[in-house]
Design an enzyme around this catalytic site. Structure first.
Site, mmCIF file in Angstrom:
data_model
loop_
_atom_site.group_PDB
_atom_site.id
_atom_site.type_symbol
_atom_site.label_atom_id
_atom_site.label_comp_id
_atom_site.label_asym_id
_atom_site.label_seq_id
_atom_site.Cartn_x
_atom_site.Cartn_y
_atom_site.Cartn_z
ATOM 1 N N ASP A 8 17.972 19.503 37.199
ATOM 2 C CA ASP A 8 18.318 18.339 36.374
ATOM 3 C C ASP A 8 18.666 18.832 34.980
ATOM 4 O O ASP A 8 17.841 19.485 34.337
ATOM 5 C CB ASP A 8 17.132 17.362 36.298
ATOM 6 N N ASP A 129 18.828 4.672 44.141
ATOM 7 C CA ASP A 129 17.591 4.854 43.393
ATOM 8 C C ASP A 129 16.911 3.500 43.308
ATOM 9 O O ASP A 129 17.465 2.571 42.724
ATOM 10 C CB ASP A 129 17.893 5.383 41.986
#
Length: 248
Positions: A8, A129
């Protein structure tokens, strides 16, 4: 079952967030390329890369770091974060990214997903998500009224390569995966599902290898790999052993 190590990117560094909160970022490596090389050397078969700044900005921000990773490693890279139009998708594929993940765009602009999946077959994944079953967008800053299942059904039979399903409440918390929600989504759609959010230990990997979860294509591991809770060699050995055909 594929174990995807996560990189990330925030401000050009490898970080992990807790529940998607940017101010809750822990920097694990200031050199994303070295981190990517390390994952490849450990035997991982794929890389999962997210441009966190990009997800919030709605356009690629950590492009330089992503390009450097793609140029350096020989394993395929899937990339998400801030990819909102066909030009950006095509640009990334031309630069060597193998699979592009559309999250916010899947909610806001489903036509884009359909067009991209049709024209670039096998290269488009949808990132779903969910917070309490409802889909979150814009780097998880907003929650929509759509359920994860409704979003998955929208993209049935159009050539989407995978759905990456993240339970936001579990993300970065090392609380274990939300296997029930992930498995029910996998059973309800023909698109392969990749689980994400909360993988904490070898026990989680073991659980995923149970026949109940045979429909899952893989799982993403983040914080547990960075802080040593999950031993990469052990996890990969477990998965390799499960792949071998059992002789009666």
């Amino acid at each position: 079952m594929i174990l995807f190590p996560a990189i990330d990117l925030k401000d050009g560094k490898c970080v992990r967030l807790r529940q998607g909160e940017m101010q809750q970022a822990t920097v694990f490596n200031t050199d994303p390329v070295a981190q990517a090389q390390s994952f490849e050397a450990q035997g991982f078969e794929w890389l999962h890369v997210v441009d966190l700044d990009g997800a919030f900005a709605g356009r690629p921000v950590n492009a330089e770091a992503v390009e450097a990773i793609v140029k350096t490693v020989n394993i395929p890279v899937q990339l998400g974060g801030g990819i909102r139009d066909l030009d950006t998708i095509v640009t990334w594929l031309e630069k060597g990214v193998v699979r592009v993940i559309l999250g916010t765009a899947a909610v806001r602009n489903p036509k884009l997903v359909c067009k991209a999946a049709h024209e670039l077959s096998g290269c488009i994944a949808v990132g779903i998500d969910a917070r309490d079953g409802k889909v979150a967008v814009e780097g998880w800053a907003e929650t929509s009224e759509m359920t994860a299942l409704e979003l998955a059904h929208r993209f049935e039979d159009i050539g989407v390569a995978a759905i990456i399903y993240t339970d936001i409440a579990r993300d970065g918390e090392l609380a274990g995966l939300n296997l029930a929600a992930t498995a029910s989504l996998a059973r309800a759609t023909s698109i392969p599902v990749i689980a994400s959010g909360g993988l904490a230990s070898l026990d989680d990997v073991r659980a995923l290898l149970h026949p109940n979860y045979a429909r899952l294509e893989g799982v993403i591991a983040g914080r547990a790999l960075y802080d040593g809770r999950l031993n990469a060699a052990e996890a990969l050995a477990l998965i390799a052993a499960a792949r071998k055909p059992h002789h009666a």
